[in-house]
Design a protein around this motif. Structure first.
Motif, mmCIF file in Angstrom:
data_model
loop_
_atom_site.group_PDB
_atom_site.id
_atom_site.type_symbol
_atom_site.label_atom_id
_atom_site.label_comp_id
_atom_site.label_asym_id
_atom_site.label_seq_id
_atom_site.Cartn_x
_atom_site.Cartn_y
_atom_site.Cartn_z
ATOM 1 N N LYS A 1 2.083 8.761 5.422
ATOM 2 C CA LYS A 1 2.012 7.906 6.614
ATOM 3 C C LYS A 1 0.688 8.042 7.368
ATOM 4 O O LYS A 1 0.627 7.897 8.594
ATOM 5 C CB LYS A 1 3.196 8.175 7.542
ATOM 6 C CG LYS A 1 4.550 7.962 6.880
ATOM 7 C CD LYS A 1 5.677 8.027 7.867
ATOM 8 C CE LYS A 1 7.037 7.930 7.163
ATOM 9 N NZ LYS A 1 7.172 6.744 6.312
ATOM 10 N N VAL B 1 -0.445 7.067 1.719
ATOM 11 C CA VAL B 1 0.559 6.114 2.204
ATOM 12 C C VAL B 1 1.882 6.838 2.430
ATOM 13 O O VAL B 1 2.525 6.692 3.474
ATOM 14 C CB VAL B 1 0.724 4.946 1.217
ATOM 15 C CG1 VAL B 1 1.858 4.018 1.669
ATOM 16 C CG2 VAL B 1 -0.580 4.154 1.095
ATOM 17 N N PRO C 1 -6.949 0.207 5.351
ATOM 18 C CA PRO C 1 -6.152 1.178 6.108
ATOM 19 C C PRO C 1 -5.922 0.809 7.558
ATOM 20 O O PRO C 1 -4.903 1.165 8.140
ATOM 21 C CB PRO C 1 -6.955 2.474 5.981
ATOM 22 C CG PRO C 1 -8.343 2.057 5.622
ATOM 23 C CD PRO C 1 -8.186 0.807 4.816
ATOM 24 N N VAL D 1 -2.050 6.146 6.282
ATOM 25 C CA VAL D 1 -2.515 4.757 6.267
ATOM 26 C C VAL D 1 -1.409 3.884 5.679
ATOM 27 O O VAL D 1 -0.645 4.340 4.826
ATOM 28 C CB VAL D 1 -3.811 4.590 5.423
ATOM 29 C CG1 VAL D 1 -4.965 5.367 6.037
ATOM 30 C CG2 VAL D 1 -3.581 5.030 3.978
ATOM 31 N N PRO D 2 -1.309 2.631 6.119
ATOM 32 C CA PRO D 2 -0.284 1.739 5.564
ATOM 33 C C PRO D 2 -0.710 1.116 4.248
ATOM 34 O O PRO D 2 0.125 0.644 3.477
ATOM 35 C CB PRO D 2 -0.126 0.680 6.652
ATOM 36 C CG PRO D 2 -1.474 0.622 7.310
ATOM 37 C CD PRO D 2 -2.005 2.024 7.272
ATOM 38 N N ASN D 3 -2.009 1.116 3.997
ATOM 39 C CA ASN D 3 -2.545 0.422 2.830
ATOM 40 C C ASN D 3 -3.846 1.092 2.406
ATOM 41 O O ASN D 3 -4.691 1.394 3.249
ATOM 42 C CB ASN D 3 -2.784 -1.053 3.190
ATOM 43 C CG ASN D 3 -3.221 -1.885 2.010
ATOM 44 O OD1 ASN D 3 -4.305 -1.691 1.470
ATOM 45 N ND2 ASN D 3 -2.375 -2.817 1.614
#
Length: 324
Positions: free
Chosen positions: A123, A120, A131, A125-127
């Motif tokens: 940057k 995360v 993802p 994946v946001p979650n």
């Protein structure tokens, strides 16, 4: 003659059609890693072995492309562009710098990262649970509190802990920030030494002499690639060197509590196999490794001026014999 010629022609046509069908069935997996060192090399081997175990045989129904950037960001970018041009079925990116470069280049290709500490924060994946997009993978986030527990178990009077890190490597910066917070919570001080390339690691380690009671190395790729340089400083200055990566223990570190990067690669390979079978990486949660193993090197400890307890040695999964 005419019949024989026709049979020969039909046979050749059949062989050609069979070859084309096999080519259509063959999958291509492109693997990029930022640098070659034992931990990342073990990830690569684990990925290949897991794919083989799941029925993807290299040279048969699997084609593997493999490139190392040799620690150079510009080469990593070249590899990323090359792989995008090849159009593989899946790209595996080993370590944060390669993963970030590949993610930026491969917008329409499935990407599976491995040995990435903070997906995360990097940057990618946001979650972690969902993802989205075209990327998922396996994180090697370190159990820092347990590592500090180990260091304090061996050296209960240590107050100042040194570390060498590359400030240009996102995972290294994230780990150092977390390490500093956790040490401060225990009343301990972190002394940092920067090395932006492997040739600077020795000088950075030397700068810690006289300032620290012990040295702890994270999974920073720049530093791990030159771990022997830190170990040599530790031996000369009698400063025990602890590591996050168990492979570094055989290279002269006193101890490490970590996971097997080969197993990490196998876990990564399982994600790749799922994508090859049709799964969407954006719907696959980022995975982590929970099993930890304790590696100790009593001979290295002696060279650095300390003695490991019999209890600690007996509790280790592997006792490394290093008498260099």
């Amino acid at each position: 003659m005419a019949k024989r010629t026709l049979r020969t022609f039909l046979g050749a046509l059949l062989l050609t059609a069979t070859g084309l069908a096999q080519a259509d069935d063959q999958k291509t997996v492109a693997i990029t890693q930022i640098v070659e060192h034992p931990a990342l090399d073990a990830v690569y081997e684990g990925v290949k072995d897991e794919l083989n175990a799941q029925g993807y045989k290299e040279g048969d129904n699997l084609r593997i492309l493999h490139e190392s950037a040799q620690g150079n960001a510009a080469i990593a970018a070249q590899i990323a562009r090359k792989f995008v041009g090849e159009g593989p079925d899946v790209v595996v990116a080993i370590a944060t710098p390669s993963a970030q470069t590949m993610a930026a280049a491969a917008r329409n290709l499935p990407v599976v990262f491995s040995a990435v500490t903070d997906p995360v924060g990097a940057k990618l994946v946001p979650n972690l649970q969902a993802p989205g997009g075209n990327i998922t993978g396996v994180t090697d986030m370190l159990p820092l509190d347990r590592h500090i527990d180990l260091l304090q178990r061996v050296m209960p009077d240590a107050n100042r802990i040194g570390t060498v890190y590359n400030p240009g490597e996102a995972n290294a910066v994230a780990l150092v920030e977390m390490l500093e917070e956790r040490l401060a919570a225990r009343g301990l001080e972190l002394v940092k030494a920067a090395a932006t390339k492997t040739s600077e690691v020795l000088g950075a380690a030397r700068s810690l002499v006289g300032k620290v009671d012990a040295i702890y190395l994270t999974t920073d790729n720049t530093v791990v690639s030159a771990a022997e340089a830190v170990v040599s400083v530790g031996e000369r200055a009698k400063i025990p060197v602890f590591a996050a990566d168990t492979a570094t223990v055989s290279r002269g570190a006193v101890a490490a509590l970590g996971f097997d990067y080969y197993d990490h690669g196998r876990q990564t390979g399982a994600l790749v196999a799922r994508i090859l079978a049709g799964a969407n990486p954006g719907e696959m949660a980022v995975e982590s490794v929970d099993k930890l193993n304790l590696f100790v090197n009593p001979a290295a400890a002696e060279r650095m001026g300390i003695t490991l307890s019999d209890e600690l040695i007996e509790s280790a999964q592997e006792v490394v014999s290093s008498n260099r």
